[in-house]
Scaffold this active site. Structure first.
Site, PDB file in Angstrom:
ATOM      1  CG  HIS A 155      41.067 -11.523  56.018  1.00  0.00           C
ATOM      2  ND1 HIS A 155      41.489 -11.679  57.322  1.00  0.00           N
ATOM      3  CD2 HIS A 155      39.804 -11.054  56.080  1.00  0.00           C
ATOM      4  CE1 HIS A 155      40.509 -11.305  58.131  1.00  0.00           C
ATOM      5  NE2 HIS A 155      39.473 -10.923  57.399  1.00  0.00           N
ATOM      6  CB  CYS A 169      42.271 -14.304  59.565  1.00  0.00           C
ATOM      7  SG  CYS A 169      43.163 -14.525  58.002  1.00  0.00           S
TER       8      CYS A 169
END
Length: 180
Positions: free
Chosen positions: A50, A120
């Site tokens: 992430h 993301c």
């Protein structure tokens, strides 16, 4: 007389969501390690990463809830596994928040989130280019296509496509609450 431009540091936070499990299991399941090309001073986290952008004293990220912000390291993910210095920007906080607001109303709405194609990392890459003119490292942006290119990745795709990721601990971004 013109005021000198202020430079603001821009960082990329990289989190290993698998907490090292993807690195250990990737040779067995994918036929290769997902560790990728080393990025000084540490190798990048393997699959399940992430990312977020740190600028103007806040952390900004994208997930299934849309664009969110928090204090740096303020999600329940804790501190990042890797911090990449992306350089500096002359973009003011006011202009940046306007830009984020427009992204949140167009390209990066929560319902547009997709684990492999619009995630993301896509957001971090877009924002990094706006702020610095540079992309985030390719070992991060190329990883989803590398995983999907394997038989195991193809077999898991229907399950993985249904996953929605929204790191807990951030506040959904809007022009009203996005300012520190």
């Amino acid at each position: 007389m013109e005021e000198p431009l202020t430079l603001h540091p821009v960082k990329l936070y990289v989190y290993d969501l698998s907490k090292g499990m993807a690195r250990r299991l990737s040779p067995l399941m994918l036929g290769k390690s997902t560790a990728g090309v080393p990025a000084p001073p540490r190798p990048p986290p393997p699959g399940g990463s992430h990312t977020s952008i740190i600028v103007h004293k806040d952390e900004f990220f994208y997930g299934s809830g849309g664009i969110s912000s928090c204090a740096p390291g303020g999600t329940l993910l804790g501190p990042p596994d890797t911090v990449v210095d992306l350089g500096n920007t002359e973009v003011t906080e006011e202009i940046f928040l306007e830009y984020l607001s427009s992204l949140g109303e167009s390209m990066f709405r929560g319902e547009s989130y997709n684990l492999f194609e619009h995630n993301c990392n896509t957001f971090s890459n877009e924002v990094a280019q706006f702020l610095t003119g540079k992309k985030i490292p390719s070992y991060i942006t190329d990883l989803p296509s590398e995983v999907l290119a394997t038989p195991f990745g193809q077999a898991l795709r229907p399950l993985l496509d249904s996953i929605q990721i929204q790191p807990p601990g951030g506040n959904t971004f809007s022009r009203h609450n996005g300012q520190s």
